[in-house]
Design an enzyme around this catalytic site. Sequence first.
Site, PDB file in Angstrom:
ATOM      1  N   GLY A   7       1.069  -1.120  -0.048  1.00  0.00           N
ATOM      2  CA  GLY A   7      -0.175   0.077   0.149  1.00  0.00           C
ATOM      3  C   GLY A   7       0.810   1.263  -0.003  1.00  0.00           C
ATOM      4  O   GLY A   7       0.659   2.313  -0.599  1.00  0.00           O
ATOM      5  N   ILE A   8       1.617   1.419   1.043  1.00  0.00           N
ATOM      6  CA  ILE A   8       2.706   2.559   0.925  1.00  0.00           C
ATOM      7  C   ILE A   8       3.576   2.573  -0.466  1.00  0.00           C
ATOM      8  O   ILE A   8       3.880   3.532  -0.736  1.00  0.00           O
ATOM      9  CB  ILE A   8       3.572   2.712   2.312  1.00  0.00           C
ATOM     10  CG1 ILE A   8       2.504   2.879   3.259  1.00  0.00           C
ATOM     11  CG2 ILE A   8       4.580   3.826   2.309  1.00  0.00           C
ATOM     12  CD1 ILE A   8       3.282   2.751   4.765  1.00  0.00           C
ATOM     13  N   ASN A  17      -7.789  -2.930  -3.642  1.00  0.00           N
ATOM     14  CA  ASN A  17      -8.670  -1.656  -3.222  1.00  0.00           C
ATOM     15  C   ASN A  17      -7.446  -0.533  -2.851  1.00  0.00           C
ATOM     16  O   ASN A  17      -8.278   0.425  -3.007  1.00  0.00           O
ATOM     17  CB  ASN A  17      -9.414  -2.134  -2.108  1.00  0.00           C
ATOM     18  CG  ASN A  17      -8.837  -2.159  -0.615  1.00  0.00           C
ATOM     19  OD1 ASN A  17      -7.734  -2.932  -0.840  1.00  0.00           O
ATOM     20  ND2 ASN A  17      -9.492  -1.942   0.195  1.00  0.00           N
ATOM     21  N   LYS A  52       4.902  -9.010  -6.337  1.00  0.00           N
ATOM     22  CA  LYS A  52       4.308  -7.652  -6.285  1.00  0.00           C
ATOM     23  C   LYS A  52       5.585  -6.617  -6.674  1.00  0.00           C
ATOM     24  O   LYS A  52       5.390  -5.845  -7.581  1.00  0.00           O
ATOM     25  CB  LYS A  52       4.169  -7.140  -4.662  1.00  0.00           C
ATOM     26  CG  LYS A  52       2.927  -7.541  -4.276  1.00  0.00           C
ATOM     27  CD  LYS A  52       2.695  -6.991  -2.796  1.00  0.00           C
ATOM     28  CE  LYS A  52       1.493  -7.549  -2.256  1.00  0.00           C
ATOM     29  NZ  LYS A  52       1.287  -6.822  -0.999  1.00  0.00           N
ATOM     30  N   ILE A  97      14.138  -8.933   2.069  1.00  0.00           N
ATOM     31  CA  ILE A  97      14.961  -8.038   2.570  1.00  0.00           C
ATOM     32  C   ILE A  97      16.309  -8.585   3.256  1.00  0.00           C
ATOM     33  O   ILE A  97      17.326  -8.099   3.211  1.00  0.00           O
ATOM     34  CB  ILE A  97      14.526  -6.843   2.991  1.00  0.00           C
ATOM     35  CG1 ILE A  97      15.540  -5.677   3.237  1.00  0.00           C
ATOM     36  CG2 ILE A  97      13.803  -7.183   4.090  1.00  0.00           C
ATOM     37  CD1 ILE A  97      16.223  -5.147   1.837  1.00  0.00           C
ATOM     38  N   ALA A 126      10.005  -6.560  12.134  1.00  0.00           N
ATOM     39  CA  ALA A 126      11.246  -7.398  11.925  1.00  0.00           C
ATOM     40  C   ALA A 126      11.922  -6.856  10.741  1.00  0.00           C
ATOM     41  O   ALA A 126      13.362  -6.773  10.989  1.00  0.00           O
ATOM     42  CB  ALA A 126      11.116  -8.910  11.663  1.00  0.00           C
ATOM     43  N   CYS A 163      -4.949  -6.138   5.785  1.00  0.00           N
ATOM     44  CA  CYS A 163      -3.994  -5.510   4.872  1.00  0.00           C
ATOM     45  C   CYS A 163      -2.805  -5.968   5.606  1.00  0.00           C
ATOM     46  O   CYS A 163      -1.763  -5.902   4.916  1.00  0.00           O
ATOM     47  CB  CYS A 163      -4.162  -4.174   5.012  1.00  0.00           C
ATOM     48  SG  CYS A 163      -4.015  -3.259   6.496  1.00  0.00           S
TER      49      CYS A 163
END
Length: 206
Positions: A37-38, A68, A82, A106, A130, A185
Amino acid sequence: MLKKIIEYHHHKLACDLIIKLMESAAGVKLLVVGAGGIGCELLKTLVVSGFEYIEIIDLDTIEVSNLNRQFLFNKSHVGMSKAKVASDSILKMNPNASIIAHHCDIQSDKFDIDFFKSFNLVLNALDNRAARSHVNKMCILSDVVLIDGGTAGFLGQLHVIKKSITACYDCEPKTDNKTKTYPICTIRNTPSEMIHCVVWSKYLFE
């Protein structure tokens, strides 16, 4: 009042840093960790602001519940990476940009200190502590500025982390979240915590 002053300080540092980098945006190397989202909003804003070299890291795949708010994805992308789909989507906004997507964790050993040192700025767009803590540690060790934006449930946070100038992400105490419900989410296809598995099972068998 002190909390408000600290929040203002973090936002001003972030704005000043981005403005300075925008003066030579074409030659700046950015690392964005998280394409949810961000991350979608962040990637769009960066590429239309003139930043042309961005690497994206995200270990998750797209699911229907993302659609959404994660506007770089659509229904045909469900089940896909993603990071890869976000890369393809923002390249349509600026075909001259150089975007590299990493569909992995990561915290993988291949993202070592030398990898982090190759960037002018690291930007977090994560939803778990984390991973945020890990990126914080790597940026401190590699002496690279980190803008940490993330969520914990419905709460959003922003920290600018610069070695020897600001407090790091782990320097500030985290409140213990005692909530009995979890926003969908924050539950991912690729779990990183036991709670992801428990809540996913609950939704699946409800």
